[in-house]
Write an enzyme that holds these catalytic residues in place. Structure first.
Site, PDB file in Angstrom:
ATOM      1  N   HIS A 142       0.937  -1.181  -0.007  1.00 28.21           N
ATOM      2  CA  HIS A 142      -0.006   0.145   0.069  1.00 28.21           C
ATOM      3  C   HIS A 142       0.870   1.209  -0.105  1.00 28.21           C
ATOM      4  O   HIS A 142       0.603   2.111  -1.015  1.00 28.21           O
ATOM      5  CB  HIS A 142      -1.211   0.041   1.400  1.00 28.21           C
ATOM      6  CG  HIS A 142      -1.844   1.181   1.419  1.00 28.21           C
ATOM      7  ND1 HIS A 142      -3.220   1.094   1.148  1.00 28.21           N
ATOM      8  CD2 HIS A 142      -1.479   2.304   1.705  1.00 28.21           C
ATOM      9  CE1 HIS A 142      -3.683   2.317   1.242  1.00 28.21           C
ATOM     10  NE2 HIS A 142      -2.730   3.108   1.979  1.00 28.21           N
ATOM     11  N   GLU A 143       1.767   1.411   0.934  1.00 28.90           N
ATOM     12  CA  GLU A 143       2.849   2.452   1.001  1.00 28.90           C
ATOM     13  C   GLU A 143       3.395   2.580  -0.205  1.00 28.90           C
ATOM     14  O   GLU A 143       3.569   3.909  -0.634  1.00 28.90           O
ATOM     15  CB  GLU A 143       3.689   2.291   2.157  1.00 28.90           C
ATOM     16  CG  GLU A 143       3.014   2.517   3.424  1.00 28.90           C
ATOM     17  CD  GLU A 143       2.150   3.852   3.722  1.00 28.90           C
ATOM     18  OE1 GLU A 143       2.861   4.952   3.302  1.00 28.90           O
ATOM     19  OE2 GLU A 143       0.837   3.782   3.677  1.00 28.90           O
ATOM     20  N   HIS A 146       1.580   4.505  -2.879  1.00 27.94           N
ATOM     21  CA  HIS A 146       1.548   5.830  -2.696  1.00 27.94           C
ATOM     22  C   HIS A 146       2.556   6.515  -3.183  1.00 27.94           C
ATOM     23  O   HIS A 146       2.681   7.757  -3.679  1.00 27.94           O
ATOM     24  CB  HIS A 146       1.620   6.436  -1.156  1.00 27.94           C
ATOM     25  CG  HIS A 146       0.100   6.219  -0.479  1.00 27.94           C
ATOM     26  ND1 HIS A 146      -1.163   6.898  -1.183  1.00 27.94           N
ATOM     27  CD2 HIS A 146      -0.325   5.607   0.620  1.00 27.94           C
ATOM     28  CE1 HIS A 146      -2.187   6.413  -0.268  1.00 27.94           C
ATOM     29  NE2 HIS A 146      -1.654   5.785   0.703  1.00 27.94           N
ATOM     30  N   GLU A 207      -6.437   6.497  -1.409  1.00 26.23           N
ATOM     31  CA  GLU A 207      -6.427   5.279  -0.392  1.00 26.23           C
ATOM     32  C   GLU A 207      -6.834   4.234  -1.308  1.00 26.23           C
ATOM     33  O   GLU A 207      -6.331   2.988  -1.315  1.00 26.23           O
ATOM     34  CB  GLU A 207      -7.200   5.432   0.634  1.00 26.23           C
ATOM     35  CG  GLU A 207      -6.828   6.304   1.636  1.00 26.23           C
ATOM     36  CD  GLU A 207      -5.323   5.799   2.287  1.00 26.23           C
ATOM     37  OE1 GLU A 207      -5.580   4.696   3.144  1.00 26.23           O
ATOM     38  OE2 GLU A 207      -4.310   5.902   1.900  1.00 26.23           O
TER      39      GLU A 207
HETATM   40 ZN    ZN Z   1      -2.651   4.993   2.355  1.00 31.66          ZN
END
Ligand code: ZN
Length: 287
Positions: A142-143, A146, A207
Site C-alpha cells: 500500500h505504501e 503511494h 487510498e
Molecule cells: Zn494510504
C-alpha cells in the site's frame, strides 16, 4: 522602494516557478486510468523524498532498531515488494528509485511510509497490527503505491492545504539547487507529517488506488492478498485504543473492505500463479 522590493520578490518567485510550470502536466494512472495533475517532475520528487528521509532520520527521537529479529523480516518483505514493483506497470520508475528501508524502534508508534525515490520506514509499533510478514506486505504494498503513483506529488500540486502551494513549489526549486530544508507542509504532503506535527490524511481516491495496486503487488511478491482484509480489520479495532499515526493519515472508509473483497479475485489469481513465500509472525514488541 517597498513596491520595487515586492516586484523583485514576485519576479524571483516567478523565476522559480516557471521551470516547474513548464514541467507540469497530466499523467494517467496505468492501473486505474485516473488522470492526475502534477506540477513537479519525478526527479524533483526523488530529491524531495531523499531530503524528507534525511530529515526524519536526523530527528533525535528516531532510533533505528538494532535488533535483527525486527530488521530482517522488514527487509525481506521490502525486498520482495520492490522486486514485484520492478515487474509491475511502474517498472520504469521502480528501477529509477534508490530503495532503502529503515526500521524505527518506536513501539508506541503504529506507522509506516514510503517516499518518492523509494525511501521507506516501518515503525515497530505497527508489528502487532501487521502481525505476520504477509500483513506487513499488505502495509508496504500500500505504501509503495503511494510513492509510485506519485500521490505525494499530486497533493503538493493540488495544494490541498492552501498554504502548501507556494511553499512546496518554492521548496522544489530550492531542493533542485540543494539549498532548502523541507517545511511542514511539504513533509505532510509527502506523508511524513507525523514527524513535524502536521498530519494530512490521504484522500479516498488515493487510498483506493493504494489498496488496489497494493494487493496486486503483495500477491505478485508471493504474499496472500487476503491478509489485507484482516489487516484493515485489525487497524479498525486499534483506532479507538491509542495513537495510531497510520490511521490518522490513512482514514478508514466503510467501503475499504468491500472494495478489497471485490478486487480479491484478480489478486488471488496472481497469488496462486506464484510460489508462495513463508509469512512468519513478526516479533512481539515491548520487550
Ligand atoms: Zn494510504
Amino acid at each position: 522602494m517597498r513596491a520595487l522590493r515586492t516586484t523583485v520578490q514576485t519576479m524571483t518567485l516567478l523565476g522559480l516557478l516557471l521551470p516547474l510550470a513548464l514541467s507540469s502536466g497530466c499523467e494517467t494512472n496505468p492501473y486505474t486510468g485516473r488522470s492526475q495533475f502534477l506540477m513537479t517532475s519525478v526527479s524533483e520528487e526523488i530529491k524531495m523524498g531523499a531530503q524528507a528521509y534525511d530529515q526524519v532520520k536526523s530527528d533525535p527521537k528516531m532510533k533505528p532498531s538494532q535488533d535483527p529479529r525486527e530488521i530482517e523480516p522488514v527487509k525481506r518483505v521490502a525486498a520482495r515488494i520492490v522486486e514485484a514493483a520492478k515487474r509491475s506497470k511502474y517498472a520504469e520508475m521502480a528501477q529509477q528509485f534508490q530503495w532503502e528501508v529503515t526500521v524505527i524502534k518506536d513501539d508506541q508508534t503504529a506507522n509506516a511510509f514510503a517516499l518518492p525515490g523509494g525511501k521507506m520506514a516501518v515503525y515497530t509499533g505497527i508489528f502487532p497490527i501487521a502481525k505476520t510478514e504477509a500483513g506487513l506486505a499488505a502495509v508496504m504494498g500500500h505504501e509503495v503505491v503511494h510513492a509510485l503513483a506519485r500521490h505525494g506529488a499530486e497533493r503538493m500540486s493540488q495544494g490541498q492545504a492552501t498554504s502548501i502551494g507556494v511553499q512546496v513549489l518554492g521548496t522544489a526549486a530550492g531542493v533542485g539547487t540543494g539549498s532548502a530544508a523541507l517545511g511542514q507542509a511539504t513533509m505532510a504532503a509527502l506523508g511524513v507529517g507525523a514527524q513535524v506535527g502536521m498530519l494530512l490524511p490521504f484522500s479516498r481516491k488515493h487510498e483506493s488506488e493504494a489498496d488496489y495496486i497494493g494487493i496486486l503487488l503483495a500477491a505478485d511478491a508471493g504474499y496472500d492478498p487476503r491478509e489485507s482484509v484482516a489487516l484493515w480489520e485489525r487497524m479498525g479495532q486499534m483506532s479507538g485504543g491509542g495513537p495510531a499515526e497510520f490511521m490518522s493519515t490513512h482514514p478508514s472508509h466503510e467501503t475499504r473492505i468491500d472494495q478489497l473483497k471485490k478486487w480479491m479475485p484478480e489478486a488471488m489469481a496472481i497469488y496462486q500463479s506464484k510460489p508462495s513465500v513463508p509469512a512468519a509472525e513478526l516479533p512481539p514488541i515491548g520487550r
